[in-house]
Design an enzyme around this catalytic site. Sequence first.
Site, PDB file in Angstrom:
ATOM      1  N   GLU A 155     -24.769 -29.288 -70.273  1.00  0.00           N
ATOM      2  CA  GLU A 155     -24.940 -27.842 -70.156  1.00  0.00           C
ATOM      3  C   GLU A 155     -23.595 -27.217 -69.792  1.00  0.00           C
ATOM      4  O   GLU A 155     -23.010 -27.561 -68.768  1.00  0.00           O
ATOM      5  CB  GLU A 155     -25.969 -27.488 -69.077  1.00  0.00           C
ATOM      6  CG  GLU A 155     -26.180 -25.976 -68.967  1.00  0.00           C
ATOM      7  CD  GLU A 155     -27.067 -25.561 -67.785  1.00  0.00           C
ATOM      8  OE1 GLU A 155     -28.246 -25.292 -68.004  1.00  0.00           O
ATOM      9  OE2 GLU A 155     -26.555 -25.543 -66.649  1.00  0.00           O
ATOM     10  N   LYS A 214     -25.868 -34.040 -61.847  1.00  0.00           N
ATOM     11  CA  LYS A 214     -27.049 -33.834 -61.005  1.00  0.00           C
ATOM     12  C   LYS A 214     -27.325 -35.105 -60.201  1.00  0.00           C
ATOM     13  O   LYS A 214     -27.205 -36.206 -60.731  1.00  0.00           O
ATOM     14  CB  LYS A 214     -28.235 -33.519 -61.922  1.00  0.00           C
ATOM     15  CG  LYS A 214     -29.316 -32.651 -61.319  1.00  0.00           C
ATOM     16  CD  LYS A 214     -30.376 -32.332 -62.376  1.00  0.00           C
ATOM     17  CE  LYS A 214     -31.426 -31.375 -61.875  1.00  0.00           C
ATOM     18  NZ  LYS A 214     -30.937 -30.017 -61.667  1.00  0.00           N
ATOM     19  N   SER A 264     -32.174 -34.799 -57.065  1.00  0.00           N
ATOM     20  CA  SER A 264     -32.525 -33.566 -57.787  1.00  0.00           C
ATOM     21  C   SER A 264     -33.211 -33.864 -59.115  1.00  0.00           C
ATOM     22  O   SER A 264     -34.100 -33.131 -59.540  1.00  0.00           O
ATOM     23  CB  SER A 264     -31.286 -32.724 -58.079  1.00  0.00           C
ATOM     24  OG  SER A 264     -30.574 -32.465 -56.926  1.00  0.00           O
ATOM     25  N   HIS A 298     -24.749 -19.658 -71.539  1.00  0.00           N
ATOM     26  CA  HIS A 298     -25.086 -21.086 -71.400  1.00  0.00           C
ATOM     27  C   HIS A 298     -25.147 -21.738 -72.773  1.00  0.00           C
ATOM     28  O   HIS A 298     -25.861 -21.258 -73.654  1.00  0.00           O
ATOM     29  CB  HIS A 298     -26.471 -21.270 -70.748  1.00  0.00           C
ATOM     30  CG  HIS A 298     -26.522 -20.810 -69.319  1.00  0.00           C
ATOM     31  ND1 HIS A 298     -27.617 -21.004 -68.523  1.00  0.00           N
ATOM     32  CD2 HIS A 298     -25.616 -20.177 -68.547  1.00  0.00           C
ATOM     33  CE1 HIS A 298     -27.384 -20.502 -67.313  1.00  0.00           C
ATOM     34  NE2 HIS A 298     -26.173 -19.984 -67.309  1.00  0.00           N
ATOM     35  N   ARG A 343     -40.509 -34.322 -61.429  1.00  0.00           N
ATOM     36  CA  ARG A 343     -41.861 -34.200 -60.866  1.00  0.00           C
ATOM     37  C   ARG A 343     -42.383 -32.785 -61.058  1.00  0.00           C
ATOM     38  O   ARG A 343     -43.519 -32.567 -61.459  1.00  0.00           O
ATOM     39  CB  ARG A 343     -41.838 -34.526 -59.365  1.00  0.00           C
ATOM     40  CG  ARG A 343     -41.435 -35.952 -59.057  1.00  0.00           C
ATOM     41  CD  ARG A 343     -42.613 -36.799 -58.535  1.00  0.00           C
ATOM     42  NE  ARG A 343     -42.373 -38.220 -58.793  1.00  0.00           N
ATOM     43  CZ  ARG A 343     -41.778 -39.054 -57.939  1.00  0.00           C
ATOM     44  NH1 ARG A 343     -41.402 -38.616 -56.755  1.00  0.00           N
ATOM     45  NH2 ARG A 343     -41.598 -40.309 -58.248  1.00  0.00           N
ATOM     46  N   ARG A 390     -18.669 -26.099 -66.005  1.00  0.00           N
ATOM     47  CA  ARG A 390     -18.553 -24.650 -65.838  1.00  0.00           C
ATOM     48  C   ARG A 390     -17.131 -24.203 -66.167  1.00  0.00           C
ATOM     49  O   ARG A 390     -16.166 -24.757 -65.631  1.00  0.00           O
ATOM     50  CB  ARG A 390     -18.929 -24.246 -64.417  1.00  0.00           C
ATOM     51  CG  ARG A 390     -18.969 -22.735 -64.244  1.00  0.00           C
ATOM     52  CD  ARG A 390     -19.552 -22.345 -62.913  1.00  0.00           C
ATOM     53  NE  ARG A 390     -20.983 -22.638 -62.844  1.00  0.00           N
ATOM     54  CZ  ARG A 390     -21.624 -22.869 -61.695  1.00  0.00           C
ATOM     55  NH1 ARG A 390     -20.991 -22.862 -60.550  1.00  0.00           N
ATOM     56  NH2 ARG A 390     -22.928 -23.116 -61.712  1.00  0.00           N
TER      57      ARG A 390
END
Length: 224
Positions: free
Chosen positions: A160, A66, A70, A141, A76, A98
């Site tokens: 992830e 990431k 991002s 996931h 936030r 993935r």
Amino acid sequence: MTDATHDGKGTLPGGLDPERFDELQRMLLIYKFGIDEVVTKVEVLREEMRELHADNPIEHLGSRLKSPRSIVAKARRKGIPLTRAALNEQMFDIAGVRITCAFGSDIYRVRDMLLAQPDLTLVDERDYITHPKSNGYKSLHLILRVPVFLSDRVESVVVEVQLRTIAMDFWASLEHKIYYKYDKEVPQHITDALKLAAEVASTLDVTMERIRDEVAQTPDDAPG
Ligand code: GTP
Ligand code: MG
């Protein structure tokens, strides 16, 4: 890495001060190592299955880290403090891997192989294949915790892992593009068409798997 400027105008994402930005960059390197660990594990499984078992459950392997922008935006949005500890416990998609499989059953085989590894810990599992999202999204996931061995310590990072079939991946990438094209306000007829396409993709997965099973049960010298 030492250049803290982001867009060439000296503006850092979310107005972060340079020190915090450097801290974030250093932390991201550890997440990158986490990705490397998981990717290596999957590559080992892939090669072993291919070379020793003439089996090819993994069609494609990808990963992404990431971006600082991002991370700051999501932190936030979700009220997560920008500290290593808070991000580690509350933002699970900084490191993403993935795995695209040819067949649905391969997804669960690869999952079981990963979860059998003693240095991987399952933090959370979301099975959007058994329970698809209302828009039609399907994937499995896994939120995994993996140790990263540094020069002076061991850090544990969350990665992830998304597992899906080629058909699910095809659908998800188009849906993702459409979602952003319409700035998240997708017209109803497009949403309906996507839902239908998801059902077609699922039918394709079931059909392909049935054909594969039939071929696997047929002796090699069977008459055509
Ligand atoms: P965030 O959405 O990242 O805040 O996480 P979450 O806690 O809601 O997790 P979720 O399992 O919903 O989604 C995690 C990731 O899965 C997303 O970042 C996408 O990569 C993917 N994903 C989830 N839902 C969809 C979807 O409807 N369409 C597509 N194309 N991808 C999705
Ligand atoms: Mg989500």
